[in-house]
Design a protein around this motif. Structure first.
Motif, PDB file in Angstrom:
ATOM      1  N   TYR A   1       0.757  -1.137   0.107  1.00  0.00           N
ATOM      2  CA  TYR A   1       0.042   0.042   0.000  1.00  0.00           C
ATOM      3  C   TYR A   1       0.815   1.220  -0.021  1.00  0.00           C
ATOM      4  O   TYR A   1       0.188   2.365   0.050  1.00  0.00           O
ATOM      5  N   CYS A   2       2.084   1.209   0.137  1.00  0.00           N
ATOM      6  CA  CYS A   2       3.109   2.122  -0.046  1.00  0.00           C
ATOM      7  C   CYS A   2       3.671   2.356  -1.568  1.00  0.00           C
ATOM      8  O   CYS A   2       3.693   1.550  -2.289  1.00  0.00           O
ATOM      9  N   SER A   3       4.149   3.529  -1.637  1.00  0.00           N
ATOM     10  CA  SER A   3       4.677   3.979  -3.197  1.00  0.00           C
ATOM     11  C   SER A   3       6.268   4.403  -2.569  1.00  0.00           C
ATOM     12  O   SER A   3       6.424   4.970  -1.451  1.00  0.00           O
ATOM     13  N   PHE A   4       7.034   4.094  -3.504  1.00  0.00           N
ATOM     14  CA  PHE A   4       8.500   4.384  -3.247  1.00  0.00           C
ATOM     15  C   PHE A   4       9.020   5.155  -4.409  1.00  0.00           C
ATOM     16  O   PHE A   4       8.981   4.642  -5.913  1.00  0.00           O
ATOM     17  N   GLU A   5       9.384   6.302  -4.380  1.00  0.00           N
ATOM     18  CA  GLU A   5       9.660   7.200  -5.317  1.00  0.00           C
ATOM     19  C   GLU A   5      11.219   7.591  -5.345  1.00  0.00           C
ATOM     20  O   GLU A   5      11.724   7.778  -4.182  1.00  0.00           O
ATOM     21  N   LYS A   6      11.934   7.345  -6.346  1.00  0.00           N
ATOM     22  CA  LYS A   6      13.090   7.677  -6.432  1.00  0.00           C
ATOM     23  C   LYS A   6      13.321   9.061  -6.408  1.00  0.00           C
ATOM     24  O   LYS A   6      12.906   9.761  -7.213  1.00  0.00           O
ATOM     25  N   VAL A   7      14.490   9.502  -5.760  1.00  0.00           N
ATOM     26  CA  VAL A   7      14.599  11.021  -5.532  1.00  0.00           C
ATOM     27  C   VAL A   7      15.476  11.378  -6.809  1.00  0.00           C
ATOM     28  O   VAL A   7      16.521  10.644  -7.432  1.00  0.00           O
TER      29      VAL A   7
END
Length: 239
Positions: free
Chosen positions: A142-148
């Motif tokens: 349910y989480c999103s992981f955004e590359k910075v």
């Protein structure tokens, strides 16, 4: 981020594996602790890593001319492009002794040396990140992981931001366990610099920075960080 591409025919490349080892061209005394070097700072692209490795080699030679070449310098610094070309020449000469049945050229030998030293190291780091985030996504669906972006990576020493329903939960830095256990001067310097950057991120964003130590296939080694995140998100403790 882009990976280094192996432009050599696979049959030719594999045929030099044993020679790469027997000539000890893969030894840290020959090329330095390459993993430590690539973990000693943040690189925005593969060209920046390549240039850093060469520059580290020039610094090794400079320091060696002042105080004499030592084991410490050989282990903790990179090599110049000319030195890697020399290894390629050494490999080519060894091939000639065996008749060079696959007609591997000198240029191909030089490329293989560069690819093994810098390319495979870079590719391993990038693939570790990709595989680790895929694993984290399965654990936290349910989480999103955004590359910075590169600028944020450099400023805060983070790789990804983790969000839940649009709310920032934390930032993640993905590293191999060799970073956690490393105590070379370069690694210790990097750890101090990264901590200062991480502290700045926490101050400006109000969420923690967690380090995820993983294998190249994405297997997470420090399970405590997963448990910590599950607890903070009020998820079941079982994976």
């Amino acid at each position: 981020m882009e990976l280094f591409q192996n432009l050599i025919e696979l049959r030719k490349f594999r045929s030099t594996n044993a020679m790469w080892n027997s000539l000890q061209l893969n030894s840290p005394m020959s090329v330095g602790y390459v993993t430590n070097l690539i973990e000693s700072r943040t690189f925005s692209n593969k060209e920046e890593w390549r240039d850093f490795y060469y520059q580290s080699g020039h610094e090794r030679i400079r320091l060696g001319s002042i105080r004499g070449m030592s084991k410490e310098l050989n282990l903790n610094y990179g090599r110049t492009e000319e030195e890697l070309k020399g290894y390629g020449q050494k490999m080519y000469a060894e091939l000639q002794k065996s008749g060079n049945p696959l007609n591997i050229t000198l240029a191909e030998c030089v490329f293989m040396v560069k690819y093994r030293v810098m390319g495979e190291t870079w590719n391993g780091v990038i693939m570790r990140e990709k595989n680790t985030i895929e694993n984290m996504t399965k654990i936290f669906p349910y989480c999103s992981f955004e590359k910075v972006e590169g600028e944020a990576d450099y400023k805060y020493a983070i790789d990804y931001e983790m969000c839940l329903e649009g709310r920032l939960v934390c930032a993640l830095q993905i590293k191999p366990m060799s970073y956690e256990k490393g105590f070379s001067p370069e690694i210790m310097k990097a750890k101090r610099a990264n901590k200062a950057k991480n502290d700045l991120y926490v101050k400006e964003n109000g969420v923690p920075v967690y380090y995820v130590y993983s294998k190249a296939d994405g297997t997470i080694i420090n399970h405590d960080v997963v448990s910590l995140l599950k607890h903070s998100l009020q998820m079941p403790s079982a994976a």
